[in-house]
Design an enzyme around this catalytic site. Structure first.
Site, PDB file in Angstrom:
ATOM      1  CG  HIS A  32      -4.981   1.890   3.209  1.00 18.26           C
ATOM      2  ND1 HIS A  32      -3.932   2.763   3.352  1.00 18.26           N
ATOM      3  CD2 HIS A  32      -5.443   1.637   4.451  1.00 18.26           C
ATOM      4  CE1 HIS A  32      -3.755   3.024   4.640  1.00 18.26           C
ATOM      5  NE2 HIS A  32      -4.669   2.359   5.333  1.00 18.26           N
ATOM      6  CB  ILE A  33      -8.411   1.625  -3.008  1.00 23.19           C
ATOM      7  CG1 ILE A  33      -9.845   1.977  -2.645  1.00 23.19           C
ATOM      8  CG2 ILE A  33      -8.075   0.220  -2.523  1.00 23.19           C
ATOM      9  CD1 ILE A  33     -10.853   1.066  -3.358  1.00 23.19           C
ATOM     10  CB  SER A  65      -6.860  24.865  19.945  1.00 25.21           C
ATOM     11  OG  SER A  65      -7.617  23.677  20.065  1.00 25.21           O
ATOM     12  N   GLY A 122      -6.820  12.384  16.191  1.00 24.22           N
ATOM     13  CA  GLY A 122      -5.999  11.262  15.741  1.00 24.22           C
ATOM     14  C   GLY A 122      -6.728   9.936  15.807  1.00 24.22           C
ATOM     15  CB  ALA A 123      -9.993   8.908  16.721  1.00 24.42           C
ATOM     16  N   GLY A 124      -8.740   8.719  13.371  1.00 22.98           N
ATOM     17  CA  GLY A 124      -9.110   8.192  12.059  1.00 22.98           C
ATOM     18  C   GLY A 124     -10.403   8.769  11.518  1.00 22.98           C
ATOM     19  CB  SER A 126     -10.742  13.156   8.454  1.00 24.32           C
ATOM     20  OG  SER A 126     -10.400  12.100   7.658  1.00 24.32           O
ATOM     21  CG  ASP A 172      -9.179  11.379   4.911  1.00 25.61           C
ATOM     22  OD1 ASP A 172      -9.861  10.410   4.552  1.00 25.61           O
ATOM     23  OD2 ASP A 172      -8.123  11.263   5.564  1.00 25.61           O
TER      24      ASP A 172
END
Ligand code: GLA
Length: 383
Positions: A32-33, A65, A122-124, A126, A172
């Site tokens: 978050h920076i 997909s 959706g697991a972070g 990316s 990301d």
């Protein structure tokens, strides 16, 4: 790829002609920076998104997909690229085309494409940036577009910001688009200057621990956090010349803290201290001081929990269990609110670690976490 090739034949009744891959990413530290002009330390991973395609003569794209088989073939024309709810993941593809078509006039034909991603959705890790960079890479090749990897990363960020209204930073897409095998990227998100260094951990593994709690970034508090940082910066700028929050020192923050609300102060404290941790962690890593590197990862998690408030019980349980069961360091990675955490664990303790942390998580949260051993993979490209 075999699955894609077979599916391509079944769905489109022809052979797929070319294949592409784009990775996901983990972020070692610097959370978050990126949207506060800070330093981040991500790496591409071998999990990612694959595509097989074959060219068409008209201006139609047909997309399928393997991760969303229930949606069937989704078809759109290159003349109509607006968001449509029912187009689901294909909206990312449309968005890439939309912004490329505004700049280039060589995009005159379409293709049929089958996509398969082995990144948990959706697991972070990316999955959406991976998809954006995948299609930017495909378009660059097919239409001979003169764009650099940095421009592809910026294009992916524009898709998030302008097409989907998620005010995410550049980390990301940059980590994915400019990823190199076995390398971490130290990226200055203010200037986009970056350095690669080998992510060489012969005695350790990086374990990705998935909370399996689904997260939708757009529905999360992500934009709210960014807004809180902007409002803190605005107030500090009435007395300081800092261009972004990462330029403010902890001493300056302390001196002017009365200008901020309690929430803004906590958010700013996380941002400024996290940026310092990235510098210290990079140095520790380069000095081969893995113990110190690990402690900085732990401190990052604690700051994201207490000051930035983006962890939640699932990520906290994983990080705390990892600390308890001898990880050298562990923290959430990515936007937080659920998603994944990472842990650095000695090679010979990995099996026991996964069992113990897994049991503890199941006990406390009520369902299983998943574990993957991360390998640092290549950037995007044709296979
Ligand atoms: C998400 C965003 C990134 C970054 C991280 C948090 O992954 O896409 O830009 O802000 O969260 O570090």
């Amino acid at each position: 790829m075999e699955r894609i090739e077979k599916c391509f034949k079944d769905v489109f009744k022809k052979e797929c002609e070319m294949e592409y891959f784009s990775p996901g990413r983990i972020n070692l530290i610097g959370e978050h920076i990126d949207y506060n002009g800070g330093l981040v330390l991500p790496s591409p991973i071998t999990l990612g998104t694959y595509a097989g395609l074959s060219l068409r003569e008209d201006n139609i794209i047909r997309a399928y997909s393997l991760n969303f088989e229930e949606l069937g073939i989704i078809e759109f024309s290159l003349d109509n690229l607006e968001f449509k709810e029912e187009h689901n993941w294909v909206n990312y593809v449309k968005a890439i085309f939309k912004y490329l078509k505004e700049k280039f006039n060589t995009i005159t034909f379409g293709f049929d494409v089958v996509v398969y991603g082995n990144l948990p959705n959706g697991a972070g890790l990316s999955s959406s940036a991976s998809l954006e960079v995948l299609f930017a890479t495909i378009c660059r090749d097919l239409y001979s577009l003169p764009i650099t990897n940095v421009e592809m990363a910026l294009l992916g960020q524009k898709v998030e910001n302008d097409y989907f209204g998620l005010h995410s930073g550049i980390m990301d897409q940059f980590a994915i688009s400019l990823g190199k095998k076995d390398m971490a990227i130290l990226l200055n998100c203010d200037t986009l200057e970056h350095d690669y260094f080998p992510l060489d951990l012969p005695e350790h593994k990086i374990i990705i621990m998935n909370t399996n709690k689904r997260r939708e970034l757009t529905e999360s508090k992500y934009n709210e956090r960014r807004g809180e940082c902007e409002s803190a910066l605005g107030k500090l700028q009435s007395v300081l010349t800092a261009k972004n929050l990462c330029e403010v020192t902890l001493e300056e923050l302390e001196k002017h803290k009365d200008l901020l609300t309690d929430i803004e102060l906590k958010r700013a404290y996380h941002v400024i201290s996290e940026n310092i941790r990235v510098k210290d962690a990079t140095k520790a890593f380069q000095d081969n001081d893995i113990a110190k590197f690990g402690k900085l990862l732990n401190a990052s998690h604690t700051s994201l929990k207490n000051d930035y408030e983006v962890t939640g019980p699932e990520l906290d349980t994983l990080a705390e269990a990892a600390w308890e069961y001898d990880a050298v360091g562990a923290r959430m990675t990515g936007a937080g609110f659920s998603g994944c955490a990472i842990a650095i664990v000695e090679n010979n303790k990995v099996d026991e670690f996964i069992k113990n942390v897994g049991d503890k998580y199941k006990d406390k949260i009520g369902y299983n976490a998943s574990f993957y051993i991360a390998s640092i993979g290549n950037g995007p490209g044709k296979l």
